[in-house]
Each structure stands twice: as C-alpha cells, then as structure tokens.
Scaffold this active site. Structure first.
Site, PDB file in Angstrom:
ATOM      1  N   LYS A 189       2.359  -3.744   6.618  1.00  0.00           N
ATOM      2  CA  LYS A 189       2.762  -3.817   5.197  1.00  0.00           C
ATOM      3  C   LYS A 189       4.271  -3.639   5.064  1.00  0.00           C
ATOM      4  CE  LYS A 189      -1.348  -4.342   3.382  1.00  0.00           C
ATOM      5  NZ  LYS A 189      -1.725  -5.673   2.903  1.00  0.00           N
TER       6      LYS A 189
ATOM      7  N   SER B  36       0.836  -1.202   0.000  1.00  0.00           N
ATOM      8  CA  SER B  36       0.000   0.000   0.000  1.00  0.00           C
ATOM      9  C   SER B  36       0.867   1.247   0.000  1.00  0.00           C
ATOM     10  CB  SER B  36      -0.856  -0.030   1.272  1.00  0.00           C
ATOM     11  OG  SER B  36      -1.490   1.197   1.450  1.00  0.00           O
TER      12      SER B  36
ATOM     13  N   TYR C 278      -1.399  -0.602  10.865  1.00  0.00           N
ATOM     14  CA  TYR C 278      -1.740  -1.240   9.586  1.00  0.00           C
ATOM     15  C   TYR C 278      -0.592  -1.062   8.589  1.00  0.00           C
ATOM     16  CZ  TYR C 278      -3.520  -1.487   4.818  1.00  0.00           C
ATOM     17  OH  TYR C 278      -3.651  -1.765   3.479  1.00  0.00           O
TER      18      TYR C 278
HETATM   19  P1  NAD Z   1     -10.977  -6.671   1.511  1.00  0.00           P
HETATM   20  O1  NAD Z   1     -11.161  -6.598   2.984  1.00  0.00           O
HETATM   21  O2  NAD Z   1     -12.148  -6.466   0.648  1.00  0.00           O
HETATM   22  O3  NAD Z   1     -10.280  -8.061   1.122  1.00  0.00           O
HETATM   23  C1  NAD Z   1      -9.396  -8.732   1.985  1.00  0.00           C
HETATM   24  C2  NAD Z   1      -9.893 -10.153   2.122  1.00  0.00           C
HETATM   25  O4  NAD Z   1      -9.002 -10.882   2.973  1.00  0.00           O
HETATM   26  C3  NAD Z   1     -11.283 -10.229   2.736  1.00  0.00           C
HETATM   27  O5  NAD Z   1     -12.098 -11.008   1.883  1.00  0.00           O
HETATM   28  C4  NAD Z   1     -11.051 -10.908   4.087  1.00  0.00           C
HETATM   29  O6  NAD Z   1     -12.165 -11.694   4.452  1.00  0.00           O
HETATM   30  C5  NAD Z   1      -9.796 -11.713   3.819  1.00  0.00           C
HETATM   31  N1  NAD Z   1      -8.978 -12.020   5.000  1.00  0.00           N
HETATM   32  C6  NAD Z   1      -8.526 -11.157   5.944  1.00  0.00           C
HETATM   33  N2  NAD Z   1      -7.792 -11.814   6.842  1.00  0.00           N
HETATM   34  C7  NAD Z   1      -7.769 -13.128   6.478  1.00  0.00           C
HETATM   35  C8  NAD Z   1      -7.200 -14.292   7.023  1.00  0.00           C
HETATM   36  N3  NAD Z   1      -6.487 -14.274   8.172  1.00  0.00           N
HETATM   37  N4  NAD Z   1      -7.379 -15.462   6.380  1.00  0.00           N
HETATM   38  C9  NAD Z   1      -8.107 -15.534   5.238  1.00  0.00           C
HETATM   39  N5  NAD Z   1      -8.694 -14.451   4.688  1.00  0.00           N
HETATM   40  C10 NAD Z   1      -8.521 -13.261   5.302  1.00  0.00           C
HETATM   41  O7  NAD Z   1      -9.810  -5.624   1.149  1.00  0.00           O
HETATM   42  P2  NAD Z   1      -9.308  -5.118  -0.271  1.00  0.00           P
HETATM   43  O8  NAD Z   1      -9.629  -3.674  -0.367  1.00  0.00           O
HETATM   44  O9  NAD Z   1      -9.708  -6.048  -1.332  1.00  0.00           O
HETATM   45  O10 NAD Z   1      -7.742  -5.211  -0.028  1.00  0.00           O
HETATM   46  C11 NAD Z   1      -6.977  -6.339  -0.442  1.00  0.00           C
HETATM   47  C12 NAD Z   1      -5.529  -6.139  -0.006  1.00  0.00           C
HETATM   48  O11 NAD Z   1      -5.051  -4.911  -0.555  1.00  0.00           O
HETATM   49  C13 NAD Z   1      -5.352  -6.024   1.501  1.00  0.00           C
HETATM   50  O12 NAD Z   1      -4.162  -6.684   1.855  1.00  0.00           O
HETATM   51  C14 NAD Z   1      -5.222  -4.532   1.725  1.00  0.00           C
HETATM   52  O13 NAD Z   1      -4.447  -4.248   2.867  1.00  0.00           O
HETATM   53  C15 NAD Z   1      -4.513  -4.089   0.453  1.00  0.00           C
HETATM   54  N6  NAD Z   1      -4.758  -2.683   0.114  1.00  0.00           N
HETATM   55  C16 NAD Z   1      -6.044  -2.224   0.001  1.00  0.00           C
HETATM   56  C17 NAD Z   1      -6.268  -0.873  -0.274  1.00  0.00           C
HETATM   57  C18 NAD Z   1      -7.662  -0.313  -0.361  1.00  0.00           C
HETATM   58  O14 NAD Z   1      -7.818   0.905  -0.204  1.00  0.00           O
HETATM   59  N7  NAD Z   1      -8.683  -1.111  -0.631  1.00  0.00           N
HETATM   60  C19 NAD Z   1      -5.179  -0.011  -0.473  1.00  0.00           C
HETATM   61  C20 NAD Z   1      -3.898  -0.523  -0.388  1.00  0.00           C
HETATM   62  C21 NAD Z   1      -3.689  -1.868  -0.082  1.00  0.00           C
HETATM   63  N1  UFG Z   2     -11.992  11.951   3.336  1.00  0.00           N
HETATM   64  C1  UFG Z   2     -12.980  12.859   3.662  1.00  0.00           C
HETATM   65  N2  UFG Z   2     -14.147  12.380   4.174  1.00  0.00           N
HETATM   66  C2  UFG Z   2     -14.380  11.050   4.382  1.00  0.00           C
HETATM   67  C3  UFG Z   2     -13.357  10.123   4.045  1.00  0.00           C
HETATM   68  C4  UFG Z   2     -12.167  10.620   3.534  1.00  0.00           C
HETATM   69  O1  UFG Z   2     -12.814  14.054   3.497  1.00  0.00           O
HETATM   70  O2  UFG Z   2     -15.458  10.672   4.870  1.00  0.00           O
HETATM   71  C5  UFG Z   2     -10.748  12.464   2.719  1.00  0.00           C
HETATM   72  C6  UFG Z   2      -9.493  12.130   3.491  1.00  0.00           C
HETATM   73  O3  UFG Z   2      -9.221  13.090   4.473  1.00  0.00           O
HETATM   74  C7  UFG Z   2      -8.448  12.089   2.366  1.00  0.00           C
HETATM   75  C8  UFG Z   2      -9.232  11.572   1.165  1.00  0.00           C
HETATM   76  O4  UFG Z   2     -10.608  11.830   1.466  1.00  0.00           O
HETATM   77  O5  UFG Z   2      -8.001  13.392   2.065  1.00  0.00           O
HETATM   78  C9  UFG Z   2      -9.063  10.077   0.918  1.00  0.00           C
HETATM   79  O6  UFG Z   2      -9.320   9.366   2.116  1.00  0.00           O
HETATM   80  P1  UFG Z   2      -9.504   7.779   2.140  1.00  0.00           P
HETATM   81  O7  UFG Z   2      -9.827   7.398   3.545  1.00  0.00           O
HETATM   82  O8  UFG Z   2     -10.441   7.370   1.078  1.00  0.00           O
HETATM   83  O9  UFG Z   2      -8.067   7.259   1.700  1.00  0.00           O
HETATM   84  P2  UFG Z   2      -6.631   7.441   2.366  1.00  0.00           P
HETATM   85  O10 UFG Z   2      -5.746   8.041   1.329  1.00  0.00           O
HETATM   86  O11 UFG Z   2      -6.692   8.121   3.662  1.00  0.00           O
HETATM   87  O12 UFG Z   2      -6.203   5.941   2.648  1.00  0.00           O
HETATM   88  C10 UFG Z   2      -6.513   4.858   1.802  1.00  0.00           C
HETATM   89  C11 UFG Z   2      -6.627   3.583   2.649  1.00  0.00           C
HETATM   90  C12 UFG Z   2      -5.279   3.253   3.195  1.00  0.00           C
HETATM   91  C13 UFG Z   2      -4.331   3.109   2.061  1.00  0.00           C
HETATM   92  C14 UFG Z   2      -4.251   4.395   1.281  1.00  0.00           C
HETATM   93  C15 UFG Z   2      -3.328   4.258   0.115  1.00  0.00           C
HETATM   94  O13 UFG Z   2      -7.538   3.771   3.710  1.00  0.00           O
HETATM   95  O14 UFG Z   2      -5.349   2.049   3.902  1.00  0.00           O
HETATM   96  O15 UFG Z   2      -5.557   4.716   0.811  1.00  0.00           O
HETATM   97  O16 UFG Z   2      -3.619   3.127  -0.607  1.00  0.00           O
HETATM   98  F1  UFG Z   2      -3.120   2.824   2.530  1.00  0.00           F
END
Ligand code: NAD
Ligand code: UFG
Length: 348
Positions: free
Chosen positions: A152, A124, A148
């Site tokens: 990573k 991430s 979190y």
């Molecule tokens: P998500 O929660 O939709 O998917 C993650 C999945 O992993 C879920 O289905 C959950 O049930 C499963 N899971 C969690 N712990 C587990 C375990 N111990 N055993 C088996 N399954 C397990 O999240 P996502 O948005 O699809 O994210 C996928 C990956 O990408 C994650 O590792 C997350 O940290 C990373 N990521 C997500 C974002 C984002 O904003 N969505 C940004 C950067 C990185």
């Molecule tokens: N924001 C608002 N109102 C809300 C939610 C968010 O104003 O209700 C703003 C935040 O302050 C930020 C922007 O919208 O400026 C984006 O916020 P998000 O929470 O959507 O995303 P972040 O960039 O804070 O973080 C997300 C995930 C992290 C990940 C990161 C980069 O939550 O876990 O993107 O991938 F690491």
C-alpha cells in the site's frame, strides 16, 4: 459517469458499487474472484434494480485490461482489487508485491494510454504501522510493518510520483481504518474464506455457533480494559466516502489522501459486548497472548475528509454489529448456497 471498479465483487467493492448505482453511475466490475463471488454482484443488481457489467479478469493480464479500456469510455476508476491478508503477505511476499504493486502498475499504464486519469485508491491505516500517536492524521509517519502494508505504501508513492510527472491526473488515496458491518438489507456483506483473521467476522461466526469462542489477543495493553482499540467503520459509511472522493476528483487535479474512520476507538471487549447485544446471545471468549505486530491503539483523525469532502461517518458500533449480524445470520455460509438437506425420497 461510467466507472471501472476493480475488485468490485469483494466486500468493500460490492457495497461501493451499490452506492454508485444508486447515484445513477454506470458500473463495470473487473475482478478475478480470487477472494469473492459473482453472487455479490447479482445481489447488488437485485437491490438496486440496475445492471452491473461484470468482467472476470486479472490485473496481471495486461492485455485483458487494455481490451477493456479500448471497449469502454470510462471517466474514472475505483481500484479495490488487491490481496489483503497480513499473514499470507509475510509468507508469500512476492505474490503480494506482484499482485498488488504490479497489478496496479498495469492498471495505471492502461489508464494513462486511454487518457482516463481519475482514480480512487484503497489504501489502509496499516501504512501507519504500529504508531500509537493517536489520533492518526494523514501526516503521521508512514512505516508499514509487513509486506501487505508495504504494498500500500509503495502504491501511494507511485501515485504521488505519477501525479508529479503528469498534472492531468486526479487521485484520491483513501486510508481505511477497520471496515465492518454490512448493507442494512443483510443481502450483501463480508464473506471471508476459511478462518477469519479479523475480529468482527470471527465474533460473528462465534455468535452463529460456527466457532467455539473468540480468542482475545492481549489483555495487558495500556488501554482502559487492556485489550486492543481500533476505529471500526461501517462499510456503508466507507462506501459513501468513495462517492464523496469521486465527486471531489471530478473538479480537483492532483493527489489527495484522506483517512476514512469514525475518529472513535473501541476495544475488543467493547466489540464483543456490542455484538452480543445485537445478536441477543452470549459470545464466549478467552484471553490469549498478544498477536505479533498489533498496535495497542489505532484510531483516525478524520477531520480532513470532513473539511475537504464534507464526509463523515454516521453509524455507530451498535449499528455496525446489528447489520453485520443480520448478514451473518441470514447467510451463515456467506454467498455459498445452503446445502439442500431434503431427502430425495420426499420427492417421490
Ligand atoms: P476483498 O478481498 O473482499 O476484495 C478485493 C477483491 O479484489 C476481491 O474480490 C478479489 O477477488 C479481487 N482481486 C484481488 N486481486 C486481483 C487481481 N489481481 N485481479 C483482479 N481482481 C483481484 O477485500 P476488501 O475488504 O473488499 O478490500 C478492498 C480493498 O481495500 C483492498 O485493496 C484492501 O487491501 C483494502 N483495504 C481493506 C481493508 C479491510 O479491512 N477490509 C482495510 C484497509 C484496506
Ligand atoms: N483480535 C482479537 N481476536 C481475533 C482477531 C482480532 O483479539 O480473533 C483483535 C486484534 O488483536 C486487534 C483487534 O482485534 O486488537 C482488531 O483486529 P483485526 O484483525 O480485526 O484488525 P487490525 O486492526 O489488526 O487490521 C485490520 C486489517 C488490516 C488493515 C487494518 C486497518 O486486517 O489489513 O485493519 O485498516 F490494515
């Protein structure tokens, strides 16, 4: 290829599984469904007309994982499974370290034992912490500011130590920026539990009338309109990035790390305006204090992924909002079935 997709029932995993199937790969999903629903995979099957083998299980259950590797000849693993809520990670750090770091160690142990040494890992942009030296390049300092993000960072370190110790491994670390949007069919998408933490799902629920208004966290940042700027990337572009990385590690040993973003930043107000245009309705918002730990501005330099993988994001913010809205409006309760409002008397 036969690919194990951990966390494949989740948001990014389900879209990537769909792309893998479309490319002709065989997909086995391992997920504990803690933050997802098996319905996502049923819909992936429906969209691709291809089967997904689903195994419900937890990465912390090492013997279940071992069994799966004993029963399947995987060529590679895409590892999405993990917990991802920043706030929860601050309140329950041990849970996050155990699930994400110990879960990954279990997976790597099983992979090593089975001789499966090709891995694509979901990292991430959160590893860059609050760094505002944009655009962020892969060499930018890594200093996550919450548990979190540190999970990573630690997993990235574990992977590079592993590759240094055993040169048979091929590992792609993908640092996602802000994944949004949904498959263009509107059949699969992001289904957050409870109140969404992230901007797009929250805006979508306001547009759908499920919530009153968006709270814009801070309007006094040093950005053009004072609100936070992020690099939003369409989940289908992100999924394509995994396919490209998987192809790359087929023929390259070692550990590689790429940013997956568009290289463009959008402010909170720009996102609200774009979503409002896609949904064809006003989206009420109010300014609120800054959210703790937020950077003012974060966007990727994604040129390394283009140079090495030939991958670049194609979809713009309007398309992200349009697809997100199609999913949200067709599935107001996500994967939960709509309540049956028909009166029993009608059926007499
Ligand atoms: P998500 O929660 O939709 O998917 C993650 C999945 O992993 C879920 O289905 C959950 O049930 C499963 N899971 C969690 N712990 C587990 C375990 N111990 N055993 C088996 N399954 C397990 O999240 P996502 O948005 O699809 O994210 C996928 C990956 O990408 C994650 O590792 C997350 O940290 C990373 N990521 C997500 C974002 C984002 O904003 N969505 C940004 C950067 C990185
Ligand atoms: N924001 C608002 N109102 C809300 C939610 C968010 O104003 O209700 C703003 C935040 O302050 C930020 C922007 O919208 O400026 C984006 O916020 P998000 O929470 O959507 O995303 P972040 O960039 O804070 O973080 C997300 C995930 C992290 C990940 C990161 C980069 O939550 O876990 O993107 O991938 F690491």
């Amino acid at each position: 290829m036969k690919v194990l997709v951990t966390g494949g029932a989740g948001y990014i995993g389900s879209h990537t599984s769909l792309c893998l199937l479309e490319q002709g790969h065989e997909v086995v999903v391992f997920d504990n469904l803690l933050n997802s629903s098996e319905e996502s995979l049923k819909r992936v099957e429906e969209l691709t007309h291809r089967p997904v083998q689903f195994i419900k299980g937890d990465l912390l259950d090492a013997s279940a994982l071992e069994r799966i590797f004993a029963e399947n000849a995987f060529e590679a693993v895409i590892h999405f499974a993990g917990l991802k809520a920043v706030g929860d990670s601050v309140e329950e750090p041990l849970w996050y370290y155990r699930n994400n770091v110990v879960g990954t160690l279990n997976l790597l142990d099983c992979m090593a034992k089975a001789g499966v040494k090709k891995l694509v890992f979901s990292s991430s942009a959160t590893v860059y912490g609050a760094s505002e030296l944009v655009p962020l390049v892969e060499q930018s300092p890594v200093r996550a500011v919450n548990p979190y993000g540190r999970t990573k960072e630690q997993i990235e370190d574990i992977l590079s130590d592993l590759v240094a110790a055993d040169t048979d491994w091929s590992v792609a670390i993908l640092r996602y920026f802000n994944p949004v949007g949904a498959h263009e069919s509107g059949r699969i998408g992001e289904d957050p539990r409870g109140v969404p933490n992230n901007l797009l799902p929250f805006v979508a629920q306001v547009a759908a009338g499920r919530r009153d208004k968006v709270r814009v966290f801070g309007n006094d940042y040093g950005t053009p309109d004072g609100t936070g700027v992020r690099d939003y990337i369409h989940v289908m572009d992100l999924a394509a990035g995994h396919i490209a990385a998987l192809k790359f590690i087929q023929s390259h040993l070692g550990a590689y790390c790429w940013n997956l973003g568009t290289g463009r930043g959008s402010s909170v107000l720009e996102v609200i305006a774009a979503f409002s245009a896609s949904a064809g309705r006003d989206i009420p918002y109010e300014f609120a204090p800054r959210r703790k730990g937020d950077a003012a501005i974060s966007y990727a330099d994604a040129s390394a992924a283009l140079a090495d993988l030939g991958w670049t994001a194609h979809r713009d913010l309007a398309q992200m909002c349009e697809d997100h809205w199609r999913w949200q409006s067709a599935n107001p309760l996500g994967y939960q079935p709509m309540p049956d409002l028909t009166d029993g008397d009608d059926h007499q």
